[in-house]
Write a protein that holds these residues in place. Structure first.
Motif, PDB file in Angstrom:
ATOM      1  N   HIS A  18       0.838  -1.197   0.000  1.00  0.00           N
ATOM      2  CA  HIS A  18       0.000   0.000   0.000  1.00  0.00           C
ATOM      3  C   HIS A  18       0.873   1.248   0.000  1.00  0.00           C
ATOM      4  O   HIS A  18       0.654   2.179  -0.784  1.00  0.00           O
ATOM      5  N   SER A  70      -6.151   3.433   4.590  1.00  0.00           N
ATOM      6  CA  SER A  70      -5.959   2.030   4.239  1.00  0.00           C
ATOM      7  C   SER A  70      -5.911   1.251   5.546  1.00  0.00           C
ATOM      8  O   SER A  70      -5.126   1.599   6.447  1.00  0.00           O
ATOM      9  N   CYS A  72      -4.901  -2.102   7.232  1.00  0.00           N
ATOM     10  CA  CYS A  72      -4.041  -3.265   6.994  1.00  0.00           C
ATOM     11  C   CYS A  72      -3.786  -4.016   8.303  1.00  0.00           C
ATOM     12  O   CYS A  72      -2.672  -4.482   8.560  1.00  0.00           O
ATOM     13  N   GLU A  95      -8.323  -3.973   3.595  1.00  0.00           N
ATOM     14  CA  GLU A  95      -7.735  -5.211   3.088  1.00  0.00           C
ATOM     15  C   GLU A  95      -8.729  -6.360   3.212  1.00  0.00           C
ATOM     16  O   GLU A  95      -9.592  -6.363   4.081  1.00  0.00           O
ATOM     17  N   ILE A 310      -4.508   0.718  -5.670  1.00  0.00           N
ATOM     18  CA  ILE A 310      -4.423   1.986  -4.933  1.00  0.00           C
ATOM     19  C   ILE A 310      -4.788   3.156  -5.837  1.00  0.00           C
ATOM     20  O   ILE A 310      -5.520   4.076  -5.432  1.00  0.00           O
TER      21      ILE A 310
END
Length: 352
Positions: A18, A70, A72, A95, A310
Motif C-alpha cells: 500500500h 488504508s 491493513c 484489506e 491503490i
C-alpha cells in the motif's frame, strides 16, 4: 479536491505494498500512520516520510487532515476500524477479507451508506493486468455465458503462523486468507451471480508442520509454532441461481509435491486459464484455438496490481471513477466464506 491525504492503519507486511503504491501516486499524500507497535510505526514513518505517527487509530481518525485510510490490520479489527473511519467521514480501503462475519459485513455496509463515504474492499487480484485484458474479452462476449469455474491455490508448507494461525484474530485459515482471492476473482469474472447454495469441507490433519526442516516458508512477525487453530485446507462447491457453479480448494498445509495455483473459467463460446498465466481458448472454423495474449505480465503481477488497486481507490475517492470493489461485494463474499465454514462444521449443504 485534487490530492487525497492518506492515513495508513497497521504496518504489517501487506502495508508495504500500500505504502509503495501511495508514494508513487501523484494524487495521493501519506500524512499519517498508525500501529500498536510505536517503534514499527515510527520506522515506517521515517522510511516513507510520513509526518504524523499514532498508536491509537481513533486519534488518527480524529485528524481533519486525513481524507482516507488504508486498513491493513488483523482481520478481527477490520469491522471496528472500518465503521469508525466511515463515521469519522473518511473514505476506506479495507484489506481482504472485509471482516470475519456476515453480521459485521452488514454493519460496515450500513455505516458506508449512512456516511456517504466510499468503502473499497482490497480484492487486489481484480486489478492484475492479465485480468484487465481478460475482462475486455468477457465484456465483448467472446467467452459467452460463463457457467463453470475452478480455482485451486495449494501450499504444501505455507502456514504463516502468528495471527494468520489464530482463528480468533484471522477468522480462519487458507479459506479466508487466500481462498477469498480465488473465489472472489472467479465470482467477479462470472458476472457476480447470486449464490444459491454452498457445500464445503475443512480439514485439520497436519497442523502448521513446524517440524519440517531444510525448507523455507513465510512466517508472520508474531510466528508461534505452538499456536494453530485454523484449518489446513478447505474445499467447496458453490452453486449460483443462474445455474453456474464454482469449485475451489485451498491449503496452508498439504502433502503435495509442489505449490500450485490454477484458476480457470469456462463459457459456452470460450474459456480462460488465469493462473499460472493467462491463456484463452475458443473455436474458429470448427477448430479449437489457444490464444496467448502478449502482455508484459501474463500472470499475477503482485506489486503492479497493488499499484493499480491503490490508483483506482484514489481516483474513486476523488470522484474520477467508480470503484469496482464496493462494500456490497465484500458482504456477498463474507456470506460465501461463512457458509463454507458452516457447511463444513454441520456436514450439510447451506442454502441461501
Amino acid at each position: 479536491m485534487s490530492e487525497l491525504k492518506i492515513g495508513l492503519i497497521g504496518t504489517g507486511s501487506i502495508s508495504e505494498s500500500h505504502l509503495q503504491a501511495y508514494q508513487a501516486n501523484p494524487k495521493a499524500q501519506l500524512v499519517a500512520v498508525c500501529d500498536l507497535n510505536e517503534d514499527r510505526a515510527r520506522d515506517t514513518a521515517n522510511k516513507y516520510h510520513i509526518p504524523n505517527v499514532y498508536t491509537d487509530y481513533r486519534e488518527l481518525l480524529a485528524s481533519p487532515e486525513v481524507d482516507a485510510v488504508s486498513i491493513c490490520t488483523w482481520n478481527n479489527s477490520h469491522a471496528e476500524i472500518s465503521i469508525a473511519a466511515l463515521q469519522a467521514g473518511k473514505h476506506v480501503l479495507c484489506e481482504k477479507p472485509l471482516c470475519k462475519t456476515v453480521d459485521e459485513a452488514l454493519q460496515i455496509e450500513q455505516a458506508a451508506s449512512e456516511s456517504g463515504k466510499l468503502l473499497q474492499v482490497g480484492y487486489v487480484r481484480r486489478h492484475a493486468s492479465n485480468i484487465a485484458v481478460l475482462k475486455k474479452f468477457i465484456d465483448a462476449g467472446d467467452l459467452g455465458e460463463i457457467y463453470y469455474a475452478k480455482a485451486s491455490l495449494l501450499r504444501r508448507l505455507g502456514n504463516p503462523g502468528g495471527w494468520f494461525a489464530d482463528r480468533a484474530r484471522s477468522g480462519g485459515g487458507p479459506l479466508i486468507d487466500i481462498g477469498v482471492h480465488a473465489i472472489d476473482l472467479c465470482w467477479y469474472l462470472m458476472g457476480k451471480p447470486k449464490v444459491k447454495s454452498v457445500s464445503g469441507n475443512t480439514y485439520h490433519k497436519l497442523g502448521n508442520r513446524s517440524n519440517i526442516q531444510n525448507y523455507d516458508f513465510y512466517q508472520a512477525a508474531d510466528y508461534d509454532a505452538a499456536h494453530n487453530t485454523v484449518e489446513d485446507m478447505a474445499n467447496a462447491l458453490i452453486r449460483f441461481e443462474n445455474g453456474a457453479s464454482l469449485m475451489v480448494d485451498v491449503s496452508f498445509a498439504l502433502h503435495a509435491k509442489e505449490n500450485s495455483a490454477l484458476i480457470n473459467i469456462y463459457g459456452d463460446k470460450g474459456g480462460a486459464e488465469i493462473e499460472p498465466v493467462l491463456s484463452i481458448v475458443t473455436e474458429r472454423h470448427d477448430t479449437i484455438i489457444n490464444i496467448d495474449p502478449q502482455i508484459s505480465a501474463p500472470g499475477f503481477d503482485f506489486q503492479a496490481a497493488f499499484d493499480r488497486e491503490i490508483n483506482h481507490f484514489v481516483d474513486s475517492c476523488l470522484g474520477l471513477t467508480e470503484t469496482n470493489s464496493p462494500v456490497e461485494d465484500g458482504v456477498e463474499m463474507m456470506k460465501i466464506l461463512n457458509a463454507i465454514y458452516q457447511s463444513a462444521a454441520e456436514g450439510r449443504e447451506i442454502h441461501f
